[in-house]
Design an enzyme around this catalytic site. Structure first.
Site, PDB file in Angstrom:
ATOM      1  N   SER A 156      57.610  26.483  -5.264  1.00  0.00           N
ATOM      2  CA  SER A 156      58.991  26.055  -5.047  1.00  0.00           C
ATOM      3  C   SER A 156      59.452  25.196  -6.210  1.00  0.00           C
ATOM      4  O   SER A 156      58.652  24.544  -6.872  1.00  0.00           O
ATOM      5  CB  SER A 156      59.087  25.248  -3.750  1.00  0.00           C
ATOM      6  N   HIS A 157      60.749  25.189  -6.397  1.00  0.00           N
ATOM      7  CA  HIS A 157      61.341  24.285  -7.373  1.00  0.00           C
ATOM      8  C   HIS A 157      61.304  22.841  -6.868  1.00  0.00           C
ATOM      9  O   HIS A 157      61.386  21.912  -7.644  1.00  0.00           O
ATOM     10  CB  HIS A 157      62.795  24.688  -7.640  1.00  0.00           C
ATOM     11  N   SER A 158      61.179  22.685  -5.561  1.00  0.00           N
ATOM     12  CA  SER A 158      61.243  21.370  -4.926  1.00  0.00           C
ATOM     13  C   SER A 158      59.948  21.035  -4.198  1.00  0.00           C
ATOM     14  O   SER A 158      59.593  21.705  -3.223  1.00  0.00           O
ATOM     15  CB  SER A 158      62.394  21.363  -3.913  1.00  0.00           C
TER      16      SER A 158
ATOM     17  N   ASP B  77      60.248  30.526  -3.882  1.00  0.00           N
ATOM     18  CA  ASP B  77      61.563  30.234  -3.332  1.00  0.00           C
ATOM     19  C   ASP B  77      62.721  30.896  -4.071  1.00  0.00           C
ATOM     20  O   ASP B  77      63.542  31.532  -3.445  1.00  0.00           O
ATOM     21  CB  ASP B  77      61.787  28.723  -3.170  1.00  0.00           C
TER      22      ASP B  77
ATOM     23  N   SER C 171      63.569  32.160 -10.644  1.00  0.00           N
ATOM     24  CA  SER C 171      62.706  31.765 -11.757  1.00  0.00           C
ATOM     25  C   SER C 171      61.300  31.409 -11.291  1.00  0.00           C
ATOM     26  O   SER C 171      60.362  31.446 -12.086  1.00  0.00           O
ATOM     27  CB  SER C 171      63.323  30.616 -12.555  1.00  0.00           C
TER      28      SER C 171
END
Length: 134
Positions: free
Chosen positions: A8-10, A68, A71
């Site tokens: 995930s980016h987060s 997610d 990218s």
């Protein structure tokens, strides 16, 4: 047992998704790890961190990677090239992030093989979609 990597980016989003999935396992220990954010703590993904996460949960049963956003897919693809030789296949899932993770974790907890775990992750939105189409 199939290992699962959550990309995930987060970090907060990934951690929350894993916590939800673990609640559905009722104490079964499925190897799930998070590769979220960048090494500097910023929002984003890092192929090296993903490759490390894959290596941590790898077994002869394989690894399923859930991502997610777009990218994250690119970073996960690069990570599969960075990982050294592993005993088992790495499979990237097009399944939905949260529903796919829960379905994959529950299925992996039964001892299912990588094909079955990946199949359940990929089809995890079907019940919701079917319900909402009427």
């Amino acid at each position: 047992m199939v290992g699962i990597v959550v990309v995930s980016h987060s970090p907060a989003l990934a951690t929350a998704a894993v916590e939800l999935a673990r609640e559905m396992l009722h104490g079964t220990d499925v190897p799930i790890t998070v590769a979220a954010g960048t090494a500097g703590g910023a929002t984003g993904t890092d192929a090296v961190r993903i490759a490390d996460a894959i290596s941590r949960v790898a077994s002869g049963d394989g690894v399923l990677v859930l991502m997610d956003l777009g990218s994250a897919v690119l970073s996960a693809e690069l990570a599969t090239e960075l990982v050294g030789p592993l005993d088992g296949e790495i499979r990237l899932s097009a399944g939905p992030f949260v529903e796919g993770l829960v379905a994959a974790a529950v299925t992996a907890s039964t001892g299912a093989d990588l094909d079955r775990v990946a199949e359940q992750a990929a089809s995890a939105l079907t019940p919701k979609a079917s319900h909402l189409q009427h």
